[in-house]
Write an enzyme that holds these catalytic residues in place. Sequence first.
Site, mmCIF file in Angstrom:
data_model
loop_
_atom_site.group_PDB
_atom_site.id
_atom_site.type_symbol
_atom_site.label_atom_id
_atom_site.label_comp_id
_atom_site.label_asym_id
_atom_site.label_seq_id
_atom_site.Cartn_x
_atom_site.Cartn_y
_atom_site.Cartn_z
ATOM 1 N N SER A 199 -21.895 -5.366 39.690
ATOM 2 C CA SER A 199 -22.828 -4.264 39.971
ATOM 3 C C SER A 199 -24.020 -4.635 40.846
ATOM 4 C CB SER A 199 -23.338 -3.660 38.666
ATOM 5 O OG SER A 199 -22.395 -2.725 38.207
ATOM 6 N N LYS A 201 -24.212 -2.841 44.076
ATOM 7 C CA LYS A 201 -24.631 -1.429 44.161
ATOM 8 C C LYS A 201 -25.928 -1.281 44.953
ATOM 9 C CE LYS A 201 -22.210 0.048 40.004
ATOM 10 N NZ LYS A 201 -22.111 -0.126 38.568
ATOM 11 N N TYR A 229 -15.074 0.781 46.202
ATOM 12 C CA TYR A 229 -16.042 0.392 45.167
ATOM 13 C C TYR A 229 -15.625 -0.912 44.476
ATOM 14 C CZ TYR A 229 -18.190 0.310 40.551
ATOM 15 O OH TYR A 229 -18.816 -0.104 39.406
ATOM 16 N N TYR A 231 -29.124 -2.025 33.389
ATOM 17 C CA TYR A 231 -28.381 -1.218 32.399
ATOM 18 C C TYR A 231 -29.352 -0.528 31.439
ATOM 19 C CZ TYR A 231 -24.502 -3.986 34.269
ATOM 20 O OH TYR A 231 -23.593 -4.580 35.094
ATOM 21 N N VAL A 279 -21.782 -7.349 35.480
ATOM 22 C CA VAL A 279 -21.083 -7.865 34.296
ATOM 23 C C VAL A 279 -20.479 -9.255 34.492
ATOM 24 C CG1 VAL A 279 -20.559 -5.630 33.234
ATOM 25 C CG2 VAL A 279 -18.950 -6.628 34.870
#
Length: 306
Positions: A59, A62, A185, A234, A252
């Site tokens: 992530s 992102k 993605y 998160y 993660v």
Amino acid sequence: MKNIQKIYEHAQQMTHKGNAASYIPALAKEDPTMLAVSLMSMNEQIELGDCKKTFTLQSVVKVLSFMVAANHHGIEEIMRYVDVEPTGDSFNSIVRLESNNNKPFNPMINAGAITIASLLPGESMFERVKSVTAFIEKILSKQVSVNNEVFMSEYHSADYNRAIAYILQANGFLKSDVEEALQVYLQLCSISVNASDLAKIALYLATNGQNSEAVCSKQVINIAKALMMTCGMYNFSGKFAAFVGLPAKSGVSGAIIAVVKEGEIEQLKGPIGIGLYGPAIDDVGNSVAGIDFLTEMSKQYELFCL
Ligand code: GLU
């Protein structure tokens, strides 16, 4: 022994409190006791642990894909597709896709990131992935590649992400078809880097792009940092902002980037980029040793974030 070394050793003791991510089979093989930390200013660097060990961005990418898409289309156009509001839900949650006019809440959760993947510049899947790898390559001054084993492993266990992509498509929030957005993605999540690379990416953000030839507007970089501050860690983002106080993004795989706009850590002064890799993660998805390191570090050094 330097203070930062003590903080590192304390954090490393924490790795037993987490586990490597198991929902992506290829990530479950990582050594959970590992911790690598790289801290980088414009002219100095501190490396603790094996900062050349490679892992996937997950992530953390992102932030970068948001920057590429927003820099290409302009923020007004991007905000027609993705909001900039935190959710407090888990990263792959589906519940809010029927609120907020069905618009994904922000680019740091999967729904927003899958929409962003469909908005990346390029005519094909290959070109959209390339738009982000090329941006990262400019920042790092080296080539990067997608770890195909991790990509395939996740692609075959992507039911939630596929479900999210279908809902996004049904509501008009995908610019490409479902499979393409999903594959772009997941390939972006599978880009290989090491902890030193993460520190350089964080330094790019800390200096508003001054440390490299990679082009991104200051407005977009500032929005990226605001998103990191409000939604980067998160469901721990609020506490992280309160008790660490730095824009940060985790993945993660156990990767974290953290941005110091101005500070002093041992011999490092000025803007500082921090890259961490500690694959033992907690229940929300953050590296346990990474959180411990950053929390202690922010207590012991004076660091400014904005
Ligand atoms: N590739 C991961 C997923 O979509 C990213 C998860 C993460 O690092 O938050 O499930």
